[in-house]
Design a protein around this motif. Sequence first.
Motif, PDB file in Angstrom:
ATOM      1  N   ARG A 390       1.010  -1.161   0.032  1.00 40.51           N
ATOM      2  CA  ARG A 390      -0.182   0.067   0.060  1.00 40.51           C
ATOM      3  C   ARG A 390       0.761   1.278   0.105  1.00 40.51           C
ATOM      4  NH1 ARG A 390      -4.162   2.286  -1.903  1.00 40.51           N
ATOM      5  NH2 ARG A 390      -5.267   3.794  -0.229  1.00 40.51           N
ATOM      6  N   ALA A 391       1.765   1.185   0.933  1.00 41.58           N
ATOM      7  CA  ALA A 391       2.814   2.456   0.853  1.00 41.58           C
ATOM      8  C   ALA A 391       3.573   2.635  -0.489  1.00 41.58           C
ATOM      9  CB  ALA A 391       3.878   2.102   1.919  1.00 41.58           C
ATOM     10  N   MET A 392       3.970   1.493  -1.088  1.00 44.01           N
ATOM     11  CA  MET A 392       4.594   1.676  -2.583  1.00 44.01           C
ATOM     12  C   MET A 392       3.741   2.260  -3.460  1.00 44.01           C
ATOM     13  SD  MET A 392       6.653  -2.020  -3.028  1.00 44.01           S
ATOM     14  CE  MET A 392       7.442  -2.829  -2.014  1.00 44.01           C
ATOM     15  N   ALA A 393       2.393   1.996  -3.659  1.00 44.88           N
ATOM     16  CA  ALA A 393       1.442   2.283  -4.385  1.00 44.88           C
ATOM     17  C   ALA A 393       0.965   3.883  -4.185  1.00 44.88           C
ATOM     18  CB  ALA A 393       0.027   1.590  -4.270  1.00 44.88           C
ATOM     19  N   LEU A 394       0.726   4.201  -2.928  1.00 47.51           N
ATOM     20  CA  LEU A 394       0.529   5.629  -2.691  1.00 47.51           C
ATOM     21  C   LEU A 394       1.664   6.653  -3.010  1.00 47.51           C
ATOM     22  CD1 LEU A 394      -1.072   4.974   0.729  1.00 47.51           C
ATOM     23  CD2 LEU A 394      -2.235   6.144  -0.993  1.00 47.51           C
ATOM     24  N   ARG A 395       3.052   6.027  -2.846  1.00 45.61           N
ATOM     25  CA  ARG A 395       4.144   6.808  -2.825  1.00 45.61           C
ATOM     26  C   ARG A 395       4.453   7.159  -4.437  1.00 45.61           C
ATOM     27  NH1 ARG A 395       9.431   5.096  -0.040  1.00 45.61           N
ATOM     28  NH2 ARG A 395       9.235   3.477  -1.454  1.00 45.61           N
ATOM     29  N   ALA A 396       4.191   5.938  -5.415  1.00 48.12           N
ATOM     30  CA  ALA A 396       4.142   6.040  -6.747  1.00 48.12           C
ATOM     31  C   ALA A 396       3.369   7.152  -7.373  1.00 48.12           C
ATOM     32  CB  ALA A 396       4.062   4.759  -7.190  1.00 48.12           C
ATOM     33  N   ARG A 397       2.035   6.914  -6.950  1.00 50.43           N
ATOM     34  CA  ARG A 397       0.864   7.909  -7.311  1.00 50.43           C
ATOM     35  C   ARG A 397       1.437   9.211  -6.940  1.00 50.43           C
ATOM     36  NH1 ARG A 397      -1.854   7.541 -11.725  1.00 50.43           N
ATOM     37  NH2 ARG A 397      -2.236   5.495 -11.133  1.00 50.43           N
ATOM     38  N   GLY A 398       1.901   9.510  -5.560  1.00 49.72           N
ATOM     39  CA  GLY A 398       2.021  10.700  -5.374  1.00 49.72           C
ATOM     40  C   GLY A 398       3.412  11.590  -6.048  1.00 49.72           C
ATOM     41  N   SER A 399       4.257  10.710  -6.309  1.00 46.90           N
ATOM     42  CA  SER A 399       5.350  11.027  -7.112  1.00 46.90           C
ATOM     43  C   SER A 399       4.995  11.604  -8.563  1.00 46.90           C
ATOM     44  CB  SER A 399       6.422   9.890  -7.123  1.00 46.90           C
ATOM     45  OG  SER A 399       6.077   8.989  -8.160  1.00 46.90           O
ATOM     46  N   ILE A 400       3.968  10.811  -9.204  1.00 43.31           N
ATOM     47  CA  ILE A 400       3.540  11.326 -10.277  1.00 43.31           C
ATOM     48  C   ILE A 400       3.009  12.604 -10.242  1.00 43.31           C
ATOM     49  CG2 ILE A 400       1.777  10.438 -12.308  1.00 43.31           C
ATOM     50  CD1 ILE A 400       2.662   7.799 -11.766  1.00 43.31           C
ATOM     51  N   ASP A 401       2.215  12.790  -9.377  1.00 38.79           N
ATOM     52  CA  ASP A 401       1.392  14.171  -9.109  1.00 38.79           C
ATOM     53  C   ASP A 401       1.907  15.149  -9.012  1.00 38.79           C
ATOM     54  OD1 ASP A 401      -1.219  12.566  -9.690  1.00 38.79           O
ATOM     55  OD2 ASP A 401      -1.795  12.525  -7.391  1.00 38.79           O
TER      56      ASP A 401
END
Length: 647
Positions: A390-401
């Motif tokens: 979950r942390a990986m997915a949230l961080r990946a999406r956050g980095s794109i934004d």
Amino acid sequence: MRFVAVTPSLLPQARTAYDRHDWRAAVALYRQSLEAGENLVGPDLERLGKAAWWIGDREGCLDAHERAYGKYLEEGDRRRAAKCAQMLRFNYVNGLGDRETGLGWSAKAAKLLAGLDECAEHGYQIRLDARKLCTTGHREEGLPLYDKALEIGRRLHDPDLVALTESWKSLDLIEAGRAEEGFALVDEVCAAAVGGELGPWATGIVLCNAISAYRDSADYAGAGEWAERAARWCERQSIHGFPGICRVRRAEVLRLRGAWVDAEKEARAAGEELERFLVAYAAQAYLELGEIRLRLGDHPGAEAAFRQVHALGTDPQPGQGLLMLARGEPQAAARGLRRALENVNLVTVERARILEALVEAQSTFDQAGSATTASELEDIAASNPRPALRAMALRARGSIDVAAGKQATAALRQALQLWRSLDAPYEVARTRVLLAASYQLEGDAEGARLELDAAALAFDRLGAAPDVAHVNEKIANLPGSQPATTRRAFLFSDIVDSTKLAETLGDETWADLLRWHDAALRGLFAQHRGEEVDHAGDGFLVAFESSASAIACATAMQRMLAAHRRDHGFAPRIRVGVHASDAVRSGRGFRGSGVHQAARIAALARADEVFASVVAAGEAGLTESEPQAVKLKGFARPVEVVAIAWR
């Protein structure tokens, strides 16, 4: 009359050694029997093969089982010959990574079993067929076969067959998305294993599968717990093969938790133990080693480790891709990461880590592609809700934004909390850097500064030199930043062999000792006008306005502990390093290479020693010791250090 001396047979001694799990003695005695020309029967050759496995002698294991196979064929014992063929399949596939030869032995076993009355070997063969179907995309056909193997095991009262079948079934249930059911079965089978209900072989396999199941689903706490239990079991059984596997998983957990020095030792030891025994696990050990070196800024060392992984037949991703990213080659990194994703046998955590690295690479040149990759990572996290995924997915999406100029504060704050719950300081610091960028997009410069300061301190503590430089650059570019450079002498101390000492004393006594140690040292820091910068575990980082004060405090610490040892019988042994350099003040902390150079210098010292850089010793007016040039991890140029006399 002539008397002929008869040499007594060594076989009874060999069998006794095997029964008491003295594997090395059993192997030596069986081999002496062979050299003496004794005719070993099939069961003795099987025992020799298993004992050789337990001491990590793969070639000896294969040779003994091939001999036993031939012996049983000569005797017409098809069932036992099939059993040896099944063991040879396991060794060729799991030990050598040679699937073709392994499949050949499996086919021999199936032919030998055809037409025989029901036996445990039929169950093992059905178990193997079930696993093959499940791992090639045919779980609907494969899972029911496990139940057939279980029926045979229960009918024949064979607990090893039952446990080994349930162990594989649990792995395939987890991969099928039935995680709750699968992990319940994992724990049930492991309880039987550690409870002494199974033989050594079955116990080892069951524990190894449990470690992999938890690790592969990104449950690092569960993997670490079972790795420790397995290591203790191996020690009791004098087993040397499986500890290497456990070391790989311990290294992974230690890396996540920021204990990189210990993680590197475990990974290197595991690679050396397994390289001639279990090649696939040796490759994983060297992959861990490469990732640790990469984070420390040792790019040549990381590249050497990744090349070793490749030479052992394993794709060195995501480590190789992250190395290319660090070298400014995002497109080349993305190509390698995409190729790695074509591997259908990737487990959940491996696929997730490669996807996150690919998001990072694509974000520099392919925004649409990175968004698609992040979506796949989010799908994995949704179907397997482990905190790390979950942390990986949230961080990946956050980095794109953030890269697109959109704030992602909510997602990144959630990712931060998840990484903190996992005690993963490096991942926490990485997430703070992204969170700072999101705060900047909101116009919150002070919030950004706080996150960057915290990240810089964490990277400094870990020794992640490239990340420290990257964050310092970001801090310098913040609006209104006027970094104040100041001269300080930094002292770093820690207790030598603290892990062993804590284990010996027990949690309560260790906690009492730490409280005494911390209070005693803090009193000396105050006397010498030192400023405590950081305290983690049993280590201190303290800043002094002069090198003379820092070295005086270091020697006073050693004298105080020696006196307590003399008067009261015991005091922990510490090592101390001192270095003087310019540093940038950041809140209560300091940033700059000198901060973690002091820690690196302390790591060179042994128990009861004080080491100082020549710079610090010179400023303090100490010149009596001959300097020696040493290479500090993460630093390109050697540093001259001296030993400070204090007795």
